[in-house]
Scaffold this motif. Structure first.
Motif, PDB file in Angstrom:
ATOM      1  N   GLU A 152     -11.053  -4.023  43.234  1.00  0.00           N
ATOM      2  CA  GLU A 152     -10.458  -4.622  44.435  1.00  0.00           C
ATOM      3  C   GLU A 152      -9.774  -5.929  44.063  1.00  0.00           C
ATOM      4  OE1 GLU A 152     -13.305  -5.094  47.543  1.00  0.00           O
ATOM      5  OE2 GLU A 152     -13.780  -2.956  47.661  1.00  0.00           O
ATOM      6  N   PHE A 153      -8.693  -6.216  44.735  1.00  0.00           N
ATOM      7  CA  PHE A 153      -7.829  -7.326  44.355  1.00  0.00           C
ATOM      8  C   PHE A 153      -8.558  -8.667  44.339  1.00  0.00           C
ATOM      9  CE2 PHE A 153      -4.584 -10.599  45.200  1.00  0.00           C
ATOM     10  CZ  PHE A 153      -3.747 -10.353  44.119  1.00  0.00           C
ATOM     11  N   LYS A 154      -9.583  -8.807  45.152  1.00  0.00           N
ATOM     12  CA  LYS A 154     -10.261 -10.106  45.259  1.00  0.00           C
ATOM     13  C   LYS A 154     -11.052 -10.465  44.008  1.00  0.00           C
ATOM     14  CE  LYS A 154     -14.324  -8.215  47.684  1.00  0.00           C
ATOM     15  NZ  LYS A 154     -15.146  -8.307  48.911  1.00  0.00           N
ATOM     16  N   TYR A 155     -11.301  -9.494  43.136  1.00  0.00           N
ATOM     17  CA  TYR A 155     -12.084  -9.770  41.928  1.00  0.00           C
ATOM     18  C   TYR A 155     -11.162 -10.154  40.782  1.00  0.00           C
ATOM     19  CZ  TYR A 155     -15.832  -7.748  44.662  1.00  0.00           C
ATOM     20  OH  TYR A 155     -16.745  -7.508  45.664  1.00  0.00           O
ATOM     21  N   SER A 156     -10.828 -11.428  40.759  1.00  0.00           N
ATOM     22  CA  SER A 156      -9.868 -11.934  39.777  1.00  0.00           C
ATOM     23  C   SER A 156     -10.413 -11.906  38.356  1.00  0.00           C
ATOM     24  CB  SER A 156      -9.437 -13.353  40.141  1.00  0.00           C
ATOM     25  OG  SER A 156     -10.548 -14.222  40.200  1.00  0.00           O
ATOM     26  N   TRP A 157     -11.745 -11.922  38.197  1.00  0.00           N
ATOM     27  CA  TRP A 157     -12.315 -11.887  36.848  1.00  0.00           C
ATOM     28  C   TRP A 157     -11.859 -10.636  36.107  1.00  0.00           C
ATOM     29  CZ3 TRP A 157     -15.238  -7.817  35.174  1.00  0.00           C
ATOM     30  CH2 TRP A 157     -15.855  -7.001  36.139  1.00  0.00           C
ATOM     31  N   TYR A 158     -11.582  -9.561  36.846  1.00  0.00           N
ATOM     32  CA  TYR A 158     -11.093  -8.318  36.249  1.00  0.00           C
ATOM     33  C   TYR A 158      -9.564  -8.275  36.239  1.00  0.00           C
ATOM     34  CZ  TYR A 158      -9.782  -3.374  35.958  1.00  0.00           C
ATOM     35  OH  TYR A 158      -9.175  -2.190  35.619  1.00  0.00           O
ATOM     36  N   HIS A 159      -8.938  -8.571  37.354  1.00  0.00           N
ATOM     37  CA  HIS A 159      -7.488  -8.398  37.475  1.00  0.00           C
ATOM     38  C   HIS A 159      -6.687  -9.391  36.639  1.00  0.00           C
ATOM     39  CE1 HIS A 159      -7.201  -5.185  40.412  1.00  0.00           C
ATOM     40  NE2 HIS A 159      -8.205  -5.742  41.084  1.00  0.00           N
ATOM     41  N   ASP A 160      -7.109 -10.641  36.588  1.00  0.00           N
ATOM     42  CA  ASP A 160      -6.303 -11.646  35.879  1.00  0.00           C
ATOM     43  C   ASP A 160      -6.125 -11.309  34.398  1.00  0.00           C
ATOM     44  OD1 ASP A 160      -5.929 -12.965  38.227  1.00  0.00           O
ATOM     45  OD2 ASP A 160      -7.262 -14.642  37.787  1.00  0.00           O
ATOM     46  N   PRO A 161      -7.181 -11.017  33.652  1.00  0.00           N
ATOM     47  CA  PRO A 161      -6.963 -10.658  32.244  1.00  0.00           C
ATOM     48  C   PRO A 161      -6.269  -9.307  32.061  1.00  0.00           C
ATOM     49  CG  PRO A 161      -9.288 -10.505  32.804  1.00  0.00           C
ATOM     50  CD  PRO A 161      -8.621 -11.170  33.957  1.00  0.00           C
ATOM     51  N   MET A 162      -6.449  -8.407  33.009  1.00  0.00           N
ATOM     52  CA  MET A 162      -5.721  -7.133  32.924  1.00  0.00           C
ATOM     53  C   MET A 162      -4.214  -7.361  33.033  1.00  0.00           C
ATOM     54  SD  MET A 162      -7.585  -4.329  32.452  1.00  0.00           S
ATOM     55  CE  MET A 162      -6.762  -2.932  33.241  1.00  0.00           C
ATOM     56  N   LEU A 163      -3.818  -8.327  33.835  1.00  0.00           N
ATOM     57  CA  LEU A 163      -2.405  -8.605  34.048  1.00  0.00           C
ATOM     58  C   LEU A 163      -1.837  -9.613  33.046  1.00  0.00           C
ATOM     59  CD1 LEU A 163      -2.381  -8.866  37.958  1.00  0.00           C
ATOM     60  CD2 LEU A 163      -1.476  -6.991  36.567  1.00  0.00           C
ATOM     61  N   ASP A 164      -2.635 -10.613  32.689  1.00  0.00           N
ATOM     62  CA  ASP A 164      -2.112 -11.740  31.913  1.00  0.00           C
ATOM     63  C   ASP A 164      -2.661 -11.850  30.503  1.00  0.00           C
ATOM     64  OD1 ASP A 164      -0.623 -12.534  34.151  1.00  0.00           O
ATOM     65  OD2 ASP A 164      -2.309 -13.688  34.951  1.00  0.00           O
ATOM     66  N   GLY A 165      -3.561 -10.973  30.117  1.00  0.00           N
ATOM     67  CA  GLY A 165      -4.072 -11.014  28.756  1.00  0.00           C
ATOM     68  C   GLY A 165      -5.325 -11.858  28.613  1.00  0.00           C
ATOM     69  N   ALA A 166      -5.674 -12.123  27.356  1.00  0.00           N
ATOM     70  CA  ALA A 166      -6.903 -12.857  27.051  1.00  0.00           C
ATOM     71  C   ALA A 166      -6.903 -14.209  27.742  1.00  0.00           C
ATOM     72  CB  ALA A 166      -7.035 -13.021  25.541  1.00  0.00           C
ATOM     73  N   MET A 167      -8.041 -14.575  28.301  1.00  0.00           N
ATOM     74  CA  MET A 167      -8.118 -15.837  29.043  1.00  0.00           C
ATOM     75  C   MET A 167      -9.557 -16.208  29.350  1.00  0.00           C
ATOM     76  SD  MET A 167      -7.247 -14.851  32.993  1.00  0.00           S
ATOM     77  CE  MET A 167      -5.513 -14.630  32.649  1.00  0.00           C
ATOM     78  N   TRP A 168      -9.710 -17.484  29.698  1.00  0.00           N
ATOM     79  CA  TRP A 168     -10.942 -17.948  30.318  1.00  0.00           C
ATOM     80  C   TRP A 168     -10.812 -17.752  31.818  1.00  0.00           C
ATOM     81  CZ3 TRP A 168     -15.379 -19.277  28.086  1.00  0.00           C
ATOM     82  CH2 TRP A 168     -15.361 -19.623  26.728  1.00  0.00           C
ATOM     83  N   ASN A 169     -11.755 -17.052  32.386  1.00  0.00           N
ATOM     84  CA  ASN A 169     -11.776 -16.938  33.839  1.00  0.00           C
ATOM     85  C   ASN A 169     -12.250 -18.247  34.451  1.00  0.00           C
ATOM     86  OD1 ASN A 169     -10.854 -14.360  34.543  1.00  0.00           O
ATOM     87  ND2 ASN A 169     -12.807 -13.424  33.982  1.00  0.00           N
ATOM     88  N   GLU A 170     -11.751 -18.553  35.614  1.00  0.00           N
ATOM     89  CA  GLU A 170     -12.284 -19.683  36.359  1.00  0.00           C
ATOM     90  C   GLU A 170     -13.753 -19.385  36.671  1.00  0.00           C
ATOM     91  OE1 GLU A 170     -11.557 -21.925  40.664  1.00  0.00           O
ATOM     92  OE2 GLU A 170     -10.066 -20.539  39.860  1.00  0.00           O
ATOM     93  N   PRO A 171     -14.659 -20.368  36.462  1.00  0.00           N
ATOM     94  CA  PRO A 171     -16.066 -20.114  36.779  1.00  0.00           C
ATOM     95  C   PRO A 171     -16.221 -19.522  38.175  1.00  0.00           C
ATOM     96  CG  PRO A 171     -15.851 -22.218  35.675  1.00  0.00           C
ATOM     97  CD  PRO A 171     -14.440 -21.727  35.944  1.00  0.00           C
ATOM     98  N   TYR A 172     -17.037 -18.499  38.273  1.00  0.00           N
ATOM     99  CA  TYR A 172     -17.154 -17.791  39.547  1.00  0.00           C
ATOM    100  C   TYR A 172     -18.588 -17.326  39.762  1.00  0.00           C
ATOM    101  CZ  TYR A 172     -17.304 -13.453  36.818  1.00  0.00           C
ATOM    102  OH  TYR A 172     -17.668 -12.462  35.938  1.00  0.00           O
ATOM    103  N   PHE A 173     -18.892 -17.019  41.015  1.00  0.00           N
ATOM    104  CA  PHE A 173     -20.213 -16.510  41.381  1.00  0.00           C
ATOM    105  C   PHE A 173     -20.206 -15.001  41.209  1.00  0.00           C
ATOM    106  CE2 PHE A 173     -23.377 -14.934  44.433  1.00  0.00           C
ATOM    107  CZ  PHE A 173     -24.492 -15.660  44.031  1.00  0.00           C
ATOM    108  N   GLU A 174     -20.983 -14.514  40.240  1.00  0.00           N
ATOM    109  CA  GLU A 174     -20.997 -13.092  39.932  1.00  0.00           C
ATOM    110  C   GLU A 174     -22.016 -12.379  40.814  1.00  0.00           C
ATOM    111  OE1 GLU A 174     -21.140  -9.371  38.527  1.00  0.00           O
ATOM    112  OE2 GLU A 174     -22.916 -10.584  38.146  1.00  0.00           O
TER     113      GLU A 174
END
Length: 222
Positions: A152-174
């Motif tokens: 789902e689009f709201k889960y940026s921890w998955y979507h952001d690296p899928m779209l933009d490549g390797a990265m540090w995710n912003e700290p988030y509540f898992e």
């Protein structure tokens, strides 16, 4: 009264002498007090400077410890992702690789692999295995898709690296672990699963809990 060479001394009453003596002693005391205040302020200033220098040193040491700790997971994440992409690690053996990574890096909170829809060799619509210290200090396996749809689009921890490549995710509540995480992600590829060869098949993600990083910072303090 006469002084040396016949000079006349002023007639001083007892009260006057008393006041002069007291005044003299007061001046001496005042001078002494000023000296003590100066010494105290100098000592206090030196103590403050020493405390500030120590705090700066401890802060730099704690920052370095956290930086070194976080930096260590970048090559580990890349190594697992690259090995999956190249075929050096078969997807069926990913569980063994992840468990080994956790054993060799006991400070880690979790290691996971989240596949794009239908990208896993099993053909499952969603597949995201997560090996983490979910409820106690002993890591255990969890299928993320059993808890929520991570695509789902709201889960940026998955979507952001899928779209933009390797990265540090912003700290988030898992949601699975109910923990705030600091996480590094690296996409991996699986030839033939998609018509677009540049489309990632999923991501490898490795994380630390903010509680662990806080404890590390406090341990490096005074």
């Amino acid at each position: 009264f006469y002084g040396p060479k016949g000079t006349r001394l002023r007639d001083w009453s007892l009260r006057t002498v008393f006041l002069v003596v007291i005044g003299g002693l007061f001046c001496v005391r005042l001078a002494l007090l000023c000296g003590l205040i100066w010494i105290h302020q100098t000592t206090e200033r030196e103590a403050i400077e020493e405390a500030v220098n120590k705090a700066q040193h401890d802060t730099r040491r704690a920052a370095k410890a956290i930086n070194d700790t976080l930096s260590s997971i970048v090559p580990l994440t890349k190594s697992i992702a690259d090995s999956l992409s190249s075929g050096a690690i078969k997807h069926a053996y990913l569980f063994d690789v992840v468990e080994k990574a956790m054993q060799e890096n006991p400070g880690l909170f979790g290691v996971g692999a989240a596949y794009a829809p239908l990208a896993h060799p099993s053909g499952d619509t969603l597949f995201a295995s997560y090996y983490a210290k979910l409820y106690d200090k002993n890591p255990a396996w969890q299928q993320v898709e059993d808890s929520y749809d991570y695509t789902e689009f709201k889960y940026s921890w998955y979507h952001d690296p899928m779209l933009d490549g390797a990265m540090w995710n912003e700290p988030y509540f898992e949601e699975v672990s109910q923990t705030v995480l600091a996480e590094y992600c690296e996409p991996f590829y699986r030839p033939g699963w998609s018509a677009d060869p540049d489309e990632p098949a999923g991501i490898i993600y490795i994380n630390y809990s903010l509680d662990f990083l806080r404890d590390l910072m406090e341990a490096e303090g005074p």
